[in-house]
Write an enzyme that holds these catalytic residues in place. Structure first.
Site, mmCIF file in Angstrom:
data_model
loop_
_atom_site.group_PDB
_atom_site.id
_atom_site.type_symbol
_atom_site.label_atom_id
_atom_site.label_comp_id
_atom_site.label_asym_id
_atom_site.label_seq_id
_atom_site.Cartn_x
_atom_site.Cartn_y
_atom_site.Cartn_z
ATOM 1 N N ASN A 73 0.813 -1.226 0.000
ATOM 2 C CA ASN A 73 0.000 0.000 0.000
ATOM 3 C C ASN A 73 0.843 1.270 0.000
ATOM 4 O OD1 ASN A 73 0.744 -0.377 2.672
ATOM 5 N ND2 ASN A 73 -1.167 0.418 3.504
ATOM 6 N N GLU A 133 4.668 -3.590 12.550
ATOM 7 C CA GLU A 133 3.662 -2.557 12.256
ATOM 8 C C GLU A 133 2.520 -3.286 11.566
ATOM 9 O OE1 GLU A 133 3.764 0.498 13.133
ATOM 10 O OE2 GLU A 133 5.851 0.777 13.680
HETATM 11 N N1 LIG Z 1 1.019 -0.609 10.935
HETATM 12 C C1 LIG Z 1 1.520 -0.165 9.799
HETATM 13 O O1 LIG Z 1 2.425 0.665 9.763
HETATM 14 C C2 LIG Z 1 0.989 -0.714 8.506
HETATM 15 C C3 LIG Z 1 1.315 -0.048 7.314
HETATM 16 C C4 LIG Z 1 0.810 -0.552 6.118
HETATM 17 C C5 LIG Z 1 0.022 -1.697 6.110
HETATM 18 N N2 LIG Z 1 -0.263 -2.306 7.267
HETATM 19 C C6 LIG Z 1 -1.112 -3.496 7.276
HETATM 20 O O2 LIG Z 1 -0.763 -4.371 6.208
HETATM 21 C C7 LIG Z 1 -1.901 -5.088 5.766
HETATM 22 C C8 LIG Z 1 -2.035 -4.978 4.259
HETATM 23 O O3 LIG Z 1 -0.928 -5.472 3.636
HETATM 24 P P1 LIG Z 1 -0.863 -6.969 3.040
HETATM 25 O O4 LIG Z 1 -2.213 -7.499 2.809
HETATM 26 O O5 LIG Z 1 0.073 -6.962 1.888
HETATM 27 O O6 LIG Z 1 -0.220 -7.730 4.266
HETATM 28 P P2 LIG Z 1 0.502 -9.144 4.271
HETATM 29 O O7 LIG Z 1 0.798 -9.421 5.698
HETATM 30 O O8 LIG Z 1 -0.219 -10.164 3.505
HETATM 31 O O9 LIG Z 1 1.850 -8.867 3.469
HETATM 32 C C9 LIG Z 1 2.833 -7.968 3.917
HETATM 33 C C10 LIG Z 1 4.177 -8.448 3.393
HETATM 34 O O10 LIG Z 1 4.459 -9.728 3.938
HETATM 35 C C11 LIG Z 1 4.720 -10.640 2.872
HETATM 36 N N3 LIG Z 1 4.267 -11.957 3.305
HETATM 37 C C12 LIG Z 1 2.994 -12.400 3.335
HETATM 38 N N4 LIG Z 1 2.972 -13.671 3.795
HETATM 39 C C13 LIG Z 1 4.256 -14.013 4.062
HETATM 40 C C14 LIG Z 1 4.880 -15.184 4.553
HETATM 41 N N5 LIG Z 1 4.171 -16.271 4.865
HETATM 42 N N6 LIG Z 1 6.225 -15.169 4.707
HETATM 43 C C15 LIG Z 1 6.942 -14.074 4.397
HETATM 44 N N7 LIG Z 1 6.412 -12.943 3.911
HETATM 45 C C16 LIG Z 1 5.086 -12.904 3.751
HETATM 46 C C17 LIG Z 1 3.973 -10.083 1.695
HETATM 47 O O11 LIG Z 1 4.462 -10.575 0.471
HETATM 48 C C18 LIG Z 1 4.228 -8.599 1.875
HETATM 49 O O12 LIG Z 1 5.515 -8.264 1.417
HETATM 50 C C19 LIG Z 1 -3.076 -4.447 6.477
HETATM 51 O O13 LIG Z 1 -3.465 -5.222 7.559
HETATM 52 C C20 LIG Z 1 -2.515 -3.120 6.963
HETATM 53 O O14 LIG Z 1 -3.165 -2.565 8.080
HETATM 54 C C21 LIG Z 1 0.206 -1.858 8.472
HETATM 55 O O1 LIG Z 2 -0.476 2.260 5.692
HETATM 56 C C1 LIG Z 2 0.144 2.650 6.619
HETATM 57 C C2 LIG Z 2 1.163 3.708 6.649
HETATM 58 C C3 LIG Z 2 0.659 4.966 6.090
HETATM 59 C C4 LIG Z 2 1.301 6.152 6.741
HETATM 60 O O2 LIG Z 2 2.505 6.152 7.007
HETATM 61 O O3 LIG Z 2 0.568 7.100 6.963
#
Ligand SMILES: NC(=O)c1ccc[n+]([C@@H]2O[C@H](COP(=O)([O-])OP(=O)(O)OC[C@H]3O[C@@H](n4cnc5c(N)ncnc54)[C@H](O)[C@@H]3O)[C@@H](O)[C@H]2O)c1
Ligand SMILES: O=CCCC(=O)O
Length: 502
Positions: free
Chosen positions: A171, A269
């Site tokens: 994202n 995060e």
């Molecule tokens: N807290 C924050 O700063 C923050 C920021 C952005 C997004 N997010 C969260 O991220 C989520 C959306 O992103 P997403 O759907 O891509 O998340 P995701 O957990 O599916 O993927 C995140 C990353 O992990 C990798 N990944 C997934 N499964 C894996 C595995 N089994 N082993 C190793 N790597 C793996 C993905 O390829 C990607 O690079 C939402 O829940 C959002 O809230 C949090």
């Molecule tokens: O999606 C999460 C991070 C976005 C931000 O840094 O504001």
């Protein structure tokens, strides 16, 4: 509604407009070399669903080689640089990112789907972490501690943790990476990055610029992959001393469990489910403005997006009417089109999730005020949607939608609002609007989140500590706290200082 982007050559035209086409890289970056693996995976352009390109698909041996190379490089990097010289390298990198922000913005827009304005805004935001940590690199202080033992000096120094494994989501293809590698490199660490497989191109372009800026090539290793098993090497390999993960709570927990095997330092995060509360005494226009920004930014795909909008009963009608008016004016389209204000979602499953949340809410009594469906179009669009009459039994109350859906719940008292807001296992961000200064302090203190926005929907900045509580993770990124996440504190006790004195 007709098709939104039927131009199947959209991405080809956009790519041919890059000022520096060499920034579109399809290879992994391992051991200081661009590596074209035999296996590749497809990356899609979300407004058409067409394949944007094919990127190197790394396997376990690629990760192992990258980690070993990062390990060797880190030792030399830290030994041959100071905080000042690392800061200077980071500043050069920052300047190159800014100089190439049009191209990186275009690449980011093409692979993620967000509007070009948002994509360029993200590039500037991403660069701000590099310049922030260029400064922090020079302020890595130890302390001297009065010792309880006579003739003894006790002091601390900060040292880099070593090789850092970085895993980030699609994202924010630029900012989630720079928010991690900025402090890692500033501290003197090296990094092995597994970029998101939906959006690897931005990371590869940033890496090229980092090397161009003079950062030793092997301090940054990039292993794109669709092979999740191979990627977990980052969490298990003993040479990796820290993992920093941004993504879903489920994957974060799994990686943290794996990392305990070698007791790595871990920052997580994770997902959010942000409450956005509007009290009767709020400035309603300001609240609508904030909701528009923090709900519909990146088409609702940010971890700090308002997921549940709670409006005090007396203000609900006016708030919904104004919100609907603003949402109706949004224009869905391909990110590069100048009149687009809402890009597509990242893929089909993201669209399906919003559809599921809407139909569940409607089945349980919510009313669609605007939007509510996916247009009949190629690409991964969903109409920006407002629901009224949302209730706690709906999926949207408990699960992060990660899409352009604004469900409005009504409440009666401040106590109710706080109870509803905190009734989630997540604790990333929360927002509220009020003009009562006592209420501002009261509610800010009682919200169980890592970040609170009061009378604003904008809480993200390089200087702001970013991170959650509860199942939204731990660790802080950016800010004065971000560097320490990539450092160990070593204490040095120098005893018997009187020995040998006359
Ligand atoms: N807290 C924050 O700063 C923050 C920021 C952005 C997004 N997010 C969260 O991220 C989520 C959306 O992103 P997403 O759907 O891509 O998340 P995701 O957990 O599916 O993927 C995140 C990353 O992990 C990798 N990944 C997934 N499964 C894996 C595995 N089994 N082993 C190793 N790597 C793996 C993905 O390829 C990607 O690079 C939402 O829940 C959002 O809230 C949090
Ligand atoms: O999606 C999460 C991070 C976005 C931000 O840094 O504001």
């Amino acid at each position: 509604m007709g098709a939104i982007n039927q131009d199947i050559d959209y991405h080809k035209k956009a790519l041919s407009s890059l000022k520096d086409p060499s920034l579109l890289i399809h290879d992994a970056f391992i051991g200081g070399q661009w590596v074209a693996t035999d296996k590749k995976f497809d990356v899609y352009e979300p407004s058409t669903g067409m394949v944007l390109g094919q990127v190197a698909d790394c396997d376990l041996p690629d990760f192992q080689k990258a980690i070993q190379s990062a390990y060797d490089a880190q030792i030399k990097f830290f030994a041959s640089t100071t905080g000042t010289s690392r800061g200077a390298l980071l500043r050069k990198w920052h300047d190159l990112i800014i100089a190439n922000s049009d191209d990186i913005g275009t690449i980011l827009c093409l692979e993620n789907g967000k509007t070009l304005a948002e994509a360029k805004g993200e590039v500037i935001y991403a660069a701000s972490f590099i310049s922030w940590f260029a400064e922090e690199a020079t302020r890595s202080y130890g302390v001297t501690i009065p010792s309880s033992v006579p003739h003894t000096t006790l002091m601390t120094i900060r040292e880099p943790v070593g090789v850092c494994g970085i895993i980030t989501p699609w994202n924010f293809p630029a900012a989630m990476i720079t928010r991690k590698i900025g402090p890692a490199l500033a501290a003197g660490c090296s990094v092995v990055i597994k970029p998101p497989s939906e959006t690897p191109y931005t990371c590869l372009a940033l890496t090229k610029l980092a090397v161009q800026a003079g950062l030793p090539a092997a301090t940054i290793q990039v292993c794109p992959t669709k092979n999740r098993q191979a990627a977990t090497e980052i969490a298990t390999n003993p040479l990796v001393k820290k993992i920093s993960f941004t993504g879903s709570t489920a994957v974060g927990k799994m990686l943290a469990n794996l990392a305990t095997g070698t007791l790595k330092k871990v920052s997580l995060e994770l997902g959010g489910n942000a409450p956005f509360i509007v009290f009767d005494d709020a400035d309603i226009d300001l609240a609508v403005e904030g909701a528009m920004f923090c709900k519909f930014r990146c088409s609702g795909q940010t971890c700090v997006c308002a997921n549940r909008i709670y409006v005090q009963r007396g203000a609900a009608k006016a708030f919904v009417a104004k919100l609907v008016q603003r949402v109706s004016a949004l224009k869905m389209g391909a990110g590069l089109n100048s009149d687009t204000t809402q890009g597509p979602l990242v893929n089909k499953s993201a669209v399906d999730k919003v559809r599921e949340h809407v139909s569940d809410a409607v089945a349980k009594g919510a009313k669609i005020e605007v939007g509510g469906k996916a247009p009949d179009s190629p690409g991964f669009f969903f109409e920006p949607t407002v629901l009224s009459g949302a209730t706690p039994d709906m999926i949207v109350s408990n699960d992060e939608t990660f899409g352009p859906l604004a469900p409005v719940f009504e409440f009666d008292t401040e106590e109710d609002a706080i109870r509803l807001a905190n009734n989630t296992e997540f604790g990333l961000a929360g927002y509220f609007y009020s003009r009562d200064v006592s209420r501002v302090m009261r509610v800010a203190q009682r919200m169980q989140v890592g970040m609170v926005g009061v009378n604003t929907g904008k809480i993200s900045a390089a200087e702001a500590p970013f991170g959650g509580v509860k199942e939204s993770g731990y660790g802080k990124e950016g800010s004065l706290y971000g560097l320490a996440e990539y450092q160990n504190i070593k204490s040095i006790t120098i005893g018997n200082l009187d020995a040998g004195s006359q």
